[in-house]
Scaffold this active site. Sequence first.
Site, PDB file in Angstrom:
ATOM      1  N   THR A  42       7.526  -5.942   3.715  1.00 17.90           N
ATOM      2  CA  THR A  42       7.593  -5.515   2.314  1.00 17.90           C
ATOM      3  C   THR A  42       9.026  -5.342   1.821  1.00 17.90           C
ATOM      4  OG1 THR A  42       5.533  -4.337   2.668  1.00 17.90           O
ATOM      5  CG2 THR A  42       6.763  -3.734   0.724  1.00 17.90           C
ATOM      6  N   ASP A  79       5.025 -11.325   7.574  1.00 18.71           N
ATOM      7  CA  ASP A  79       4.424  -9.989   7.569  1.00 18.71           C
ATOM      8  C   ASP A  79       4.431  -9.555   9.037  1.00 18.71           C
ATOM      9  OD1 ASP A  79       1.990  -8.403   5.742  1.00 18.71           O
ATOM     10  OD2 ASP A  79       2.113  -8.056   7.901  1.00 18.71           O
TER      11      ASP A  79
HETATM   12  N1  ASP Z   1       2.273  -5.505   6.082  1.00 18.87           N
HETATM   13  C1  ASP Z   1       3.668  -5.209   5.927  1.00 18.87           C
HETATM   14  C2  ASP Z   1       4.371  -5.597   7.217  1.00 18.87           C
HETATM   15  O1  ASP Z   1       4.287  -4.905   8.172  1.00 18.87           O
HETATM   16  C3  ASP Z   1       3.881  -3.784   5.622  1.00 18.87           C
HETATM   17  C4  ASP Z   1       5.319  -3.379   5.543  1.00 18.87           C
HETATM   18  O2  ASP Z   1       6.231  -4.175   5.454  1.00 18.87           O
HETATM   19  O3  ASP Z   1       5.578  -2.185   5.538  1.00 18.87           O
HETATM   20  O4  ASP Z   1       5.000  -6.622   7.251  1.00 18.87           O
END
Ligand code: ASP
Length: 344
Positions: A15, A59
Amino acid sequence: MGVKTKILLIYTGGTIGMIKDYESGALKAFNFNNLMKRIPELTQLACTIDSISFDKPIDSSNMNPSHWVAITNIIEEHYTHYDGFVVLHGSDTMSYTAAALSYMLENLGKPVVLTGSQLPIGDLRTDAKENLITSIQIAALREENTAVIQEVCLYFEYKLYRGNRTTKVNAEHFEAFASLNYPELAESGVHLKINKEYLKKVKKEKQFKAHKLLDDNVVILKLFPGLNQNVLNSVLNIPNLKGLVLETYGAGNAPTDEWLLNSLKKAIDSGLYIVNVTQCSGGSVLLGQYETSEELQHLQIINGKDITTEAAVTKLMYLLGTGVSPKLFKTLFETPLRGEMQEK
Ligand code: ASP
């Protein structure tokens, strides 16, 4: 003017690296070549920052050992040229990556700080800016020409943790991580307070070494009331399985059913390494404290003490990859290699 501290940012995805396209509302990956433009505050830091990005940022749910090797390769290749490394990573599996890197980067004499965010960098209420800016500041800290931090850590929401002691505990709060069995290494308030007594001390004469062989023939099994013989035996009979992290109850306790103990014994006798870790978020395995763990102790199960599941499963992969002899495996696992567990 002295030479500026050099920091390498390694962007793997998650993110933190996203910005919102305000017209469409969609999140898209951030071009790290424009980093300084997007976050002008970075120019105020007393260090030079270069960045490298995964060709295809991911991700972190898609992370696997090949990505840990990719990060290790980048750090190894640039080790002498930079004073510190900041790895931008999704939060979901960040604790696994932090633990894996801690084993893979032996005799690390420079900081490797993993960070991410709950909200994208372009979001109005983002936590990404603070996480990123302070991580860089921490990675750039030096005293008497030496890096203050010389280990793999994780920075999130005003706290710096030893990476291999962390767990993601919240999918909603900005304070997403906890380190329940080891104190924070630093706290960012009005001042950046470094808790020096908890930092890993590195022997200067030891040469940095990167390890890249990991064996993923491992599994995690969490005990629950109702686990039956069929399910347990299916797990223990996975072809080529070499290591199992057994998440037990409380201080390392398991049911005393004969079938369960017999199956575990058979598996251990045939060469499977079984590590006892507690499924509680904090506290330690204390083999023999209760009758329900005495039998496990007799089976020569490996005592995971206060290690996290994340640090245990990656330690299994690392030790299996180094080809440690069966004679030494238990002793080595029960020894803190990178501060991931208590001594005794
Ligand atoms: N789903 C995302 C990831 O782990 C969540 C985040 O970045 O906090 O890549």
